[in-house]
Design an enzyme around this catalytic site. Sequence first.
Site, PDB file in Angstrom:
ATOM      1  N   GLY A   1      38.834  33.400  46.735  1.00 47.54           N
ATOM      2  CA  GLY A   1      39.466  34.521  46.056  1.00 47.54           C
ATOM      3  C   GLY A   1      39.873  34.122  44.648  1.00 47.54           C
ATOM      4  N   CYS A   2      40.037  35.093  43.767  1.00 45.80           N
ATOM      5  CA  CYS A   2      40.341  34.782  42.367  1.00 45.80           C
ATOM      6  C   CYS A   2      41.725  34.155  42.215  1.00 45.80           C
ATOM      7  CB  CYS A   2      40.193  36.028  41.502  1.00 45.80           C
ATOM      8  SG  CYS A   2      41.135  37.476  42.051  1.00 45.80           S
TER       9      CYS A   2
END
Length: 312
Positions: free
Chosen positions: A113-114
């Site tokens: 995930g970012c």
Amino acid sequence: MKRIFIDGSAGTTGLRIRERLAGRADIEVVALPEELRKDASARRAALNDCDVAMLCLPDAAAVEAAAMVENPEVVVIDTSTAHRVADGWEYGFPELAGRRERIAKAKRIANPGCHASGFIALVEPLVRAGVIAPSARLSSFSLTGYSGGGKKMIAEYEENHLTTQPPNRPTYLGGRQYALGQAHKHLPEMVKVCGLDFAPCFSPVVVPHFSGMEVTVFLHGVDPSAVREVYCAAYGVGSGMVKFAEDPSEGGFLSSAALSGRDDMEVSVFGTAERAILVSRFDNLGKGASGAAIQNLNLVLGAREGEGLVRG
């Protein structure tokens, strides 16, 4: 030439992956005609008739697509949240110790995930080195460009704040904090990959620029020189797309959009042994999404790790 099928190529991440791969001589990007894009039988055939399937889908659809892959030779790279803490899936952050070799051999890879990417890059090496205890109760916030919210949020921001006159919805002009209930979907991977006993108190904030991300973690009683030593060892020459930046500030400021349009990441430490902050900066669409997926793809294909990627 390797055949790459992007399932979900109409979304923000899928579109950027497809754009990045378009000029590659070593890759053939397989695409379904628009009328077959949601046809289950056509998708199943494409998923099993490629070398690498890249899933750019919502979580439930990604689980469904992964289950369709019956060909044991197909590598699946999933950009959704669905498999990031699942057994049998390799976490796709090559710069962490031992991960690069495992990713290259894996058949199932979960793209990070970012927000999690920025947090993990800062915390995991320090936990591994004993600078941060697994029992530490950490606090963190993250500034992200609005493109991280996908097509709907992009449209909302471009309609409501990119104007010369005051918009009808002035909230789009400032930072917008969310996940207030402390149940952000990236927390499980932050905990598992970093080896923490407790989830951090985490505050993500959408800011009014298109892309770029800045993740900050607060520390008490940790000498910044020890942090620098760990980061220099973990992210030295040849470590991939993450590097230690000694003093990247812009006249005492740090812009969350500084690495927009790039696929690399900078990590830094500031402050004193009493109070220090760890900061990572990158593009939420780059190292935080499509750039990371392509980096993992390159490792699977045996290509140069940074092939097709943009770095400073």
